[in-house]
Design an enzyme around this catalytic site. Structure first.
Site, PDB file in Angstrom:
ATOM      1  CD  GLN A  12      -2.389   1.481   2.710  1.00  0.00           C
ATOM      2  OE1 GLN A  12      -3.611   1.368   2.697  1.00  0.00           O
ATOM      3  NE2 GLN A  12      -1.706   1.734   3.825  1.00  0.00           N
ATOM      4  CG  ASP A  13       2.373   2.769   3.651  1.00  0.00           C
ATOM      5  OD1 ASP A  13       1.140   2.720   3.480  1.00  0.00           O
ATOM      6  OD2 ASP A  13       2.895   2.910   4.777  1.00  0.00           O
ATOM      7  CB  ALA A  79       9.938  -4.845   2.580  1.00  0.00           C
ATOM      8  CB  ALA A  80       7.104  -5.190   7.284  1.00  0.00           C
ATOM      9  CD  GLN A  81       3.402 -10.888   8.754  1.00  0.00           C
ATOM     10  OE1 GLN A  81       2.466 -10.415   8.061  1.00  0.00           O
ATOM     11  NE2 GLN A  81       3.341 -10.940  10.057  1.00  0.00           N
ATOM     12  CB  SER A 123       4.141   0.119  13.524  1.00  0.00           C
ATOM     13  OG  SER A 123       2.848  -0.171  13.969  1.00  0.00           O
ATOM     14  CD  GLU A 125      -0.492  -2.844  16.327  1.00  0.00           C
ATOM     15  OE1 GLU A 125      -0.318  -3.750  17.139  1.00  0.00           O
ATOM     16  OE2 GLU A 125      -1.602  -2.326  16.094  1.00  0.00           O
ATOM     17  CE1 TYR A 147       4.225  -4.996  11.329  1.00  0.00           C
ATOM     18  CE2 TYR A 147       3.065  -3.870  13.098  1.00  0.00           C
ATOM     19  CZ  TYR A 147       3.667  -3.845  11.847  1.00  0.00           C
ATOM     20  OH  TYR A 147       3.698  -2.674  11.131  1.00  0.00           O
ATOM     21  CE  LYS A 151       7.040  -2.633  10.830  1.00  0.00           C
ATOM     22  NZ  LYS A 151       7.796  -2.205   9.630  1.00  0.00           N
ATOM     23  CG  HIS A 177      -0.697   4.723   7.134  1.00  0.00           C
ATOM     24  ND1 HIS A 177       0.105   4.532   8.233  1.00  0.00           N
ATOM     25  CD2 HIS A 177      -0.020   4.190   6.087  1.00  0.00           C
ATOM     26  CE1 HIS A 177       1.208   3.931   7.877  1.00  0.00           C
ATOM     27  NE2 HIS A 177       1.172   3.691   6.572  1.00  0.00           N
TER      28      HIS A 177
HETATM   29  N1  LIG Z   1      -0.325   0.662   6.918  1.00  0.00           N
HETATM   30  C1  LIG Z   1      -0.216   0.943   8.198  1.00  0.00           C
HETATM   31  O1  LIG Z   1      -1.188   1.265   8.892  1.00  0.00           O
HETATM   32  C2  LIG Z   1       1.143   0.906   8.855  1.00  0.00           C
HETATM   33  C3  LIG Z   1       1.322   1.573  10.081  1.00  0.00           C
HETATM   34  C4  LIG Z   1       2.591   1.593  10.643  1.00  0.00           C
HETATM   35  C5  LIG Z   1       3.631   0.960  10.024  1.00  0.00           C
HETATM   36  N2  LIG Z   1       3.412   0.291   8.852  1.00  0.00           N
HETATM   37  C6  LIG Z   1       4.559  -0.348   8.214  1.00  0.00           C
HETATM   38  O2  LIG Z   1       4.809   0.418   7.047  1.00  0.00           O
HETATM   39  C7  LIG Z   1       5.272  -0.426   5.998  1.00  0.00           C
HETATM   40  C8  LIG Z   1       4.363  -0.310   4.799  1.00  0.00           C
HETATM   41  O3  LIG Z   1       3.043  -0.698   5.176  1.00  0.00           O
HETATM   42  P1  LIG Z   1       1.992  -1.206   4.093  1.00  0.00           P
HETATM   43  O4  LIG Z   1       0.662  -0.981   4.702  1.00  0.00           O
HETATM   44  O5  LIG Z   1       2.328  -0.627   2.768  1.00  0.00           O
HETATM   45  O6  LIG Z   1       2.310  -2.783   4.090  1.00  0.00           O
HETATM   46  P2  LIG Z   1       1.890  -3.893   3.012  1.00  0.00           P
HETATM   47  O7  LIG Z   1       0.853  -3.358   2.089  1.00  0.00           O
HETATM   48  O8  LIG Z   1       1.593  -5.146   3.763  1.00  0.00           O
HETATM   49  O9  LIG Z   1       3.223  -4.110   2.153  1.00  0.00           O
HETATM   50  C9  LIG Z   1       4.283  -4.896   2.622  1.00  0.00           C
HETATM   51  C10 LIG Z   1       5.333  -4.966   1.547  1.00  0.00           C
HETATM   52  O10 LIG Z   1       6.448  -5.735   2.032  1.00  0.00           O
HETATM   53  C11 LIG Z   1       6.842  -6.643   1.000  1.00  0.00           C
HETATM   54  N3  LIG Z   1       7.555  -7.774   1.585  1.00  0.00           N
HETATM   55  C12 LIG Z   1       7.093  -8.688   2.477  1.00  0.00           C
HETATM   56  N4  LIG Z   1       8.070  -9.571   2.777  1.00  0.00           N
HETATM   57  C13 LIG Z   1       9.157  -9.215   2.048  1.00  0.00           C
HETATM   58  C14 LIG Z   1      10.467  -9.739   1.922  1.00  0.00           C
HETATM   59  N5  LIG Z   1      10.855 -10.836   2.598  1.00  0.00           N
HETATM   60  N6  LIG Z   1      11.349  -9.115   1.108  1.00  0.00           N
HETATM   61  C15 LIG Z   1      10.969  -8.031   0.397  1.00  0.00           C
HETATM   62  N7  LIG Z   1       9.725  -7.491   0.454  1.00  0.00           N
HETATM   63  C16 LIG Z   1       8.838  -8.076   1.283  1.00  0.00           C
HETATM   64  C17 LIG Z   1       5.519  -7.026   0.351  1.00  0.00           C
HETATM   65  O11 LIG Z   1       5.758  -7.638  -0.899  1.00  0.00           O
HETATM   66  P3  LIG Z   1       4.665  -8.582  -1.641  1.00  0.00           P
HETATM   67  O12 LIG Z   1       3.798  -7.637  -2.435  1.00  0.00           O
HETATM   68  O13 LIG Z   1       5.498  -9.458  -2.480  1.00  0.00           O
HETATM   69  O14 LIG Z   1       3.893  -9.283  -0.564  1.00  0.00           O
HETATM   70  C18 LIG Z   1       4.874  -5.652   0.247  1.00  0.00           C
HETATM   71  O15 LIG Z   1       5.403  -4.953  -0.835  1.00  0.00           O
HETATM   72  C19 LIG Z   1       5.341  -1.817   6.616  1.00  0.00           C
HETATM   73  O16 LIG Z   1       6.636  -2.019   7.114  1.00  0.00           O
HETATM   74  C20 LIG Z   1       4.350  -1.757   7.753  1.00  0.00           C
HETATM   75  O17 LIG Z   1       4.651  -2.714   8.743  1.00  0.00           O
HETATM   76  C21 LIG Z   1       2.211   0.281   8.248  1.00  0.00           C
END
Ligand SMILES: NC(=O)c1ccc[n+]([C@@H]2O[C@H](COP(=O)([O-])OP(=O)(O)OC[C@H]3O[C@@H](n4cnc5c(N)ncnc54)[C@H](OP(=O)(O)O)[C@@H]3O)[C@@H](O)[C@H]2O)c1
Length: 319
Positions: A12-13, A79-81, A123, A125, A147, A151, A177
């Protein structure tokens, strides 16, 4: 041309950030992990404009190679789980990707392009059971999931690389977000998708766990803008990014159903199987430091966020 390197560009981000960087005239390089079918739907409108490079946060060599080749000025580690519920089922994988993956990325930057500015995606979290009503950069961490723990490790390591290697590394502490590009496993998108499917007659019920849980929900595009602003500063500093408003899952669901002229009580089922082993009852962030130092403020209100997510899913379901 200035070059930015994004891990997690397919998420997403990553997709919002890539669009914003392209609009600012940057070259955007994204790390994409190997899979049988790549997850590129969020990048469909900009696929021709970004450079995608194979690599994985689990593989240090691939990170070093990519950074050596592109020598980026900005590195965003997104990138993250990233799904909290999965982190109890796969705690080791979560630690390997979300915690040690950040360590590998920081090492790769130190080795391949130490002058690059690095953003580490932290995060809310990490705060977990912080014991305070509102959290800011001074609030202690008490994570409540594998998780959140991962983080916290990544955040402390980012600060440590800044302090011990004199690198420009910032930790963004972002509250939830969302957007129409959110993965369908996350509760907000699970709700917006269910509303659209119920409106289309494809589904009758929506099953949720604890709907009293309160979160500070903003729009993803506003938050990726803040990431960029953090790296454009002269000095690295950590920032909380949040709206300062906290809403319950129940409230999100009520508003989402109302967008489609549906009554939530006719469709919502509380399912104990969906309760988490440890919950965070409430999170609400104070982004005063970011407002002042980054001149950042969110543009999208809570109501507008719910609306845009439901409208996008209604449109998808009508295709
Ligand atoms: N959204 C929120 O509310 C929020 C809030 C605080 C922090 N965050 C953090 O901000 C970041 C972006 O969030 P998001 O919502 O965009 O997360 P997301 O949509 O779940 O995207 C995660 C990304 O990480 C990639 N990824 C997973 N395992 C990987 C690996 N082993 N090597 C390389 N890439 C890998 C995924 O690739 P695939 O497409 O191949 O699965 C995807 O592109 C994350 O770190 C998340 O934990 C998010």
């Amino acid at each position: 041309m200035r070059t930015a390197f994004i891990t997690g560009i397919t998420g997403q981000d990553g997709s919002f950030l890539a669009e914003q960087l392209l609009a600012r005239g940057w070259r955007v390089v994204g790390l994409v992990r190997r899979s049988a079918s790549r997850n590129l739907w969020r990048l469909s409108s900009i696929l021709e404009q970004v450079d995608l490079v194979d690599g994985d946060l689990l593989d240090l060599g691939s990170l070093i190679d990519a950074l050596r080749e592109y020598q980026p000025e900005h590195v965003y580690n997104l990138a993250a789980q990233s799904f909290v519920a999965t982190s109890w089922r796969q705690p080791l994988l979560t630690g390997d990707v979300t915690a040690l993956g950040a360590a590998r990325l920081l090492e790769a930057v130190r080795i391949a392009c130490p002058a690059a500015k690095v953003y580490q995606a932290g995060s809310s979290e990490m705060f977990g059971l912080s014991g305070t009503g509102i959290q800011d950069e001074t609030t202690p961490f008490h994570p409540r999931s594998p998780y959140g723990v991962s983080k916290v490790y990544a955040h402390h390591l980012a600060v440590n690389y800044r302090e011990s290697h004199n690198m420009f590394v910032v930790g963004g502490i972002l509250f939830n977000h969302e957007s129409e590009r959110r993965g369908v496993e996350f509760v907000t998108r699970k709700i917006s998708q269910a509303v659209a499917r119920i409106a289309a007659g494809k589904q009758q019920e929506l099953h949720l766990g604890d709907t009293t849980v309160r979160r500070d929900w903003g729009f993803a595009g506003d938050y990726t803008r803040a990431m960029y602003l953090m790296l454009e500063r002269d000095t690295p500093e950590d920032f909380v990014i949040a709206t300062g408003e906290s809403w319950s899952v129940q409230c999100f669901a009520e508003r989402a159903f109302a967008v489609a002229n549906l009554e939530v009580s006719n469709h919502l089922q509380h399912d104990p199987k969906l309760l988490r082993p440890a919950e965070i009852p409430s999170l609400c962030g104070d982004a005063a430091r970011a407002r002042q130092a980054l001149d950042w403020a969110p543009d999208c209100s809570f109501d507008r966020l719910v609306e845009r997510m439901v409208e996008a899913d209604l449109e998808r379901e009508s295709r």
